[in-house]
Every structure is written in structure tokens, then in C-alpha cells.
Design a protein around this motif. Structure first.
Motif, short mmCIF file in Angstrom:
data_model
loop_
_atom_site.label_atom_id
_atom_site.label_comp_id
_atom_site.label_asym_id
_atom_site.label_seq_id
_atom_site.Cartn_x
_atom_site.Cartn_y
_atom_site.Cartn_z
N PHE A 107 34.10 72.80 28.27
CA PHE A 107 33.33 71.79 27.56
C PHE A 107 33.32 70.46 28.31
O PHE A 107 32.33 69.73 28.28
N GLY A 108 34.44 70.14 28.95
CA GLY A 108 34.48 68.91 29.74
C GLY A 108 33.48 68.95 30.88
O GLY A 108 32.85 67.95 31.21
N VAL A 166 37.38 67.45 23.38
CA VAL A 166 36.39 66.94 24.33
C VAL A 166 35.56 65.83 23.67
O VAL A 166 35.26 64.81 24.30
N LEU A 167 35.21 66.01 22.41
CA LEU A 167 34.50 64.95 21.68
C LEU A 167 35.39 63.71 21.53
O LEU A 167 34.90 62.58 21.55
N LEU A 168 36.70 63.94 21.37
CA LEU A 168 37.64 62.82 21.32
C LEU A 168 37.59 62.04 22.62
O LEU A 168 37.57 60.80 22.60
N ARG A 169 37.58 62.74 23.73
CA ARG A 169 37.48 62.09 25.04
C ARG A 169 36.19 61.26 25.12
O ARG A 169 36.18 60.12 25.60
N MET A 225 47.17 60.57 21.31
CA MET A 225 46.16 61.43 21.91
C MET A 225 44.89 60.65 22.23
O MET A 225 44.27 60.85 23.28
N VAL A 226 44.49 59.77 21.32
CA VAL A 226 43.28 58.98 21.55
C VAL A 226 43.42 58.11 22.80
O VAL A 226 42.53 58.05 23.65
N THR A 227 44.55 57.42 22.92
CA THR A 227 44.76 56.54 24.08
C THR A 227 44.89 57.34 25.37
O THR A 227 44.50 56.86 26.44
N ALA A 228 45.40 58.57 25.28
CA ALA A 228 45.49 59.41 26.48
C ALA A 228 44.11 59.87 26.93
O ALA A 228 43.76 59.78 28.11
N TYR A 229 43.32 60.37 25.98
CA TYR A 229 42.00 60.90 26.33
C TYR A 229 41.01 59.81 26.69
O TYR A 229 39.97 60.08 27.29
N ALA A 230 41.32 58.57 26.34
CA ALA A 230 40.46 57.46 26.75
C ALA A 230 40.63 57.15 28.23
O ALA A 230 39.74 56.57 28.86
N ALA A 234 39.41 65.26 30.16
CA ALA A 234 39.88 66.27 29.22
C ALA A 234 40.48 67.48 29.93
O ALA A 234 41.52 68.01 29.52
N ALA A 235 39.84 67.92 31.01
CA ALA A 235 40.33 69.10 31.73
C ALA A 235 41.72 68.88 32.31
O ALA A 235 42.52 69.81 32.39
#
Length: 281
Positions: A107-108, A166-169, A225-230, A234-235
Motif C-alpha cells: 500500500f505504501g 498507510v492512511l495514518l502515514r 505511532m502517529v509521530t513515528a509514521y509522520a 510506512a514500509a
């Protein structure tokens, strides 16, 4: 990728794994829909308190729409995973659910145009191999009757969980962190509420503290998780999902006195190696 996002993602997974252990304990007393609703409702109370202090402002219409979709996906993920647990051996359900990092990478690539290099593919493969070693080394249920609806549900859960991350990213690069976490709690609470009311059982007030703990752990885990994916693709963070199995083993040993097998230790080393590969440039 800097180590910071990987550390935050791994910490978030650890916190959410502890939350899962608390949920498992409360699920022995209440229907799962009631447990899910109370977890998200208590999380919403904590988020509301934080929002009242930090005052992030009102979200845009786009933020509301996009994160509402993520709320629906979160509910589908939870319901399909719980159904799979009821239809399949636990080991098989875990194997299928740990396919999610592969879908995250896919997805990424498709949705975010992220580059998936050979090291990430190798980390995903090694992590999945470690998961297979752990669960197949412990299971004695290989001859269990196959439930294809259970398999479909487990695969659905893996796909929707990957899509949610992926949407979170995608949203973490546009929306305020608190707005994302607000919808991560309030949205599922609203969606699960009708099902919870249908199966509701009287609540022991002594358990209320455990549900508030769930809400607090959920808030903390999702913020990490939010701060990490920002900050990271994602992959690259996907193989870290395998570390949840390590926390499950540690919690099982510490809380339930379950002695890990050699398969668990060997598979755990593979999982750690996969996670380490994602933190290196």
C-alpha cells in the motif's frame, strides 16, 4: 531513516501490546463488543482532557472526512480479527495477521509512492519467517478443521490493518497529531456503541480502573505511532509490527507464567534482526 521514528514505533507497539493484555483480561468478564466500546470510550475521555488543555483547534472538513474513514477501517479490523480468533487456531490466526507488513509495503508503494528497497523486503521476509518459527513451533493444532470464512476474516484483518497504518502515514503529514488520535478513539466508540448496547452486561465498578488504563495506554500508543509514521516511510516501519509477538511472549511469561520454547527464542531472534534492519540506512 533515523532511529527516532523506529524507536517510537517500537515503543508504541509495546504499549499497545500491554493494552491488548488488559483487554484479554477484561474479555473474560464482558462481551468483546462491550470491552471494545469501553476501551474506546475511556480513551475518548482521556483525549478530551488533553484537548481541553492543549486546544489544537477545530479540524478541517478534509481532516474529519479522512479520519472518519480510518475509524471505519479500525472497526472492520477489530471485528474481523476477533471473528478469526473464534474460527481458527490461535497460531494460524497470528500467522495470517502478521502478513500485514507485506500489505503495508504494498500500500505504501501504491498509495504513497514510497520506494521499497531490497533491505526492506528482506526484513519483512525474515520477520515473517521468525513468526512462523514461533507459532508453528508451539502449535499442536495442525489437524484442526479448516474454516475458510475464518481464513478470509484473518486476511481481511491483515489487509485493513495495513491500510489503516498507510492512511495514518498519509494523514500524519497533514493533520495535527491530536486530531488523528481524537478520531482514533471517538470514531470507533460511536461505531461500536450499538453492538455494545445489544450485548451489554452490568459493569463492576472495580473494573473501571482497568478500562481507564486501556484508554490511557491506547492514547499513549497511538500518539507514539502517529509521530513515528509522520517521520518515516510506512514500509520501513512495517517489519517492526513483528515485535508485538515478542511482547506477547514476555507478557505471557511475566503474567501467566508461560515458559517460552526454543522455537519462541529462535523466532524472536529473527524478529529482532528484522526490526534492526529497518533502523539502519
Amino acid at each position: 531513516m533515523k532511529f527516532g521514528p523506529a524507536l517510537r514505533a517500537a515503543s508504541g507497539i509495546a504499549v499497545l501490546s500491554i493494552m491488548d493484555a488488559v483487554i484479554k483480561g477484561m474479555a473474560a468478564f464482558y462481551p468483546i463488543f462491550q470491552v471494545a466500546f469501553l476501551r474506546f470510550a475511556c480513551g475518548s475521555l482521556i483525549v478530551a482532557a488533553v484537548v481541553s488543555v492543549m486546544r489544537p483547534g477545530w479540524p478541517s472538513r478534509e481532516t474529519v472526512a479522512a479520519n472518519s474513514v480510518r475509524s471505519v477501517i479500525a472497526v472492520v479490523t477489530a471485528v474481523s480479527f476477533f471473528y478469526a480468533l473464534g474460527q481458527l487456531p490461535l497460531a494460524e490466526t497470528l500467522v495470517l495477521s502478521f502478513l500485514s507488513p507485506m500489505f503495508i509495503a504494498l500500500f505504501g508503494l501504491l498509495m504513497l509512492k514510497e520506494r521499497v528497497d531490497i533491505r526492506i523486503i528482506g526484513a519483512i521476509a525474515i520477520g515473517f519467517a521468525g513468526t512462523l518459527v514461533v507459532v508453528l513451533g508451539q502449535t499442536g493444532e495442525a489437524d484442526a478443521t479448516r474454516s475458510w470464512t475464518g481464513v478470509a476474516a484473518a486476511l481481511t484483518s491483515a489487509v485493513t490493518y495495513a491500510l489503516s497504518l498507510v492512511l495514518l502515514r498519509q494523514r500524519a503529514q497533514r493533520d495535527k497529531f491530536l486530531h488523528i488520535v481524537v478520531f482514533q478513539n471517538i470514531g470507533p466508540a460511536v461505531l461500536v456503541a450499538p453492538f455494545a448496547l445489544f450485548v451489554w452486561q452490568p459493569l463492576d465498578l472495580m473494573h473501571l480502573g482497568w478500562f481507564m488504563l486501556m484508554g490511557g495506554l491506547g492514547f499513549m500508543g497511538h500518539m507514539l505511532m502517529v509521530t513515528a509514521y509522520a517521520k518515516a516511510e510506512a514500509a520501513r516501519l512495517a517489519p517492526l509490527e513483528y515485535t508485538a509477538l515478542i511482547w506477547a511472549v514476555l507478557i505471557g511469561y511475566g503474567v501467566f507464567s508461560e515458559i517460552p520454547t526454543w522455537a519462541t527464542l529462535g523466532g524472536g531472534l529473527l524478529i529482532v534482526a528484522a526490526a534492526a534492519m529497518t533502523s539502519k540506512r
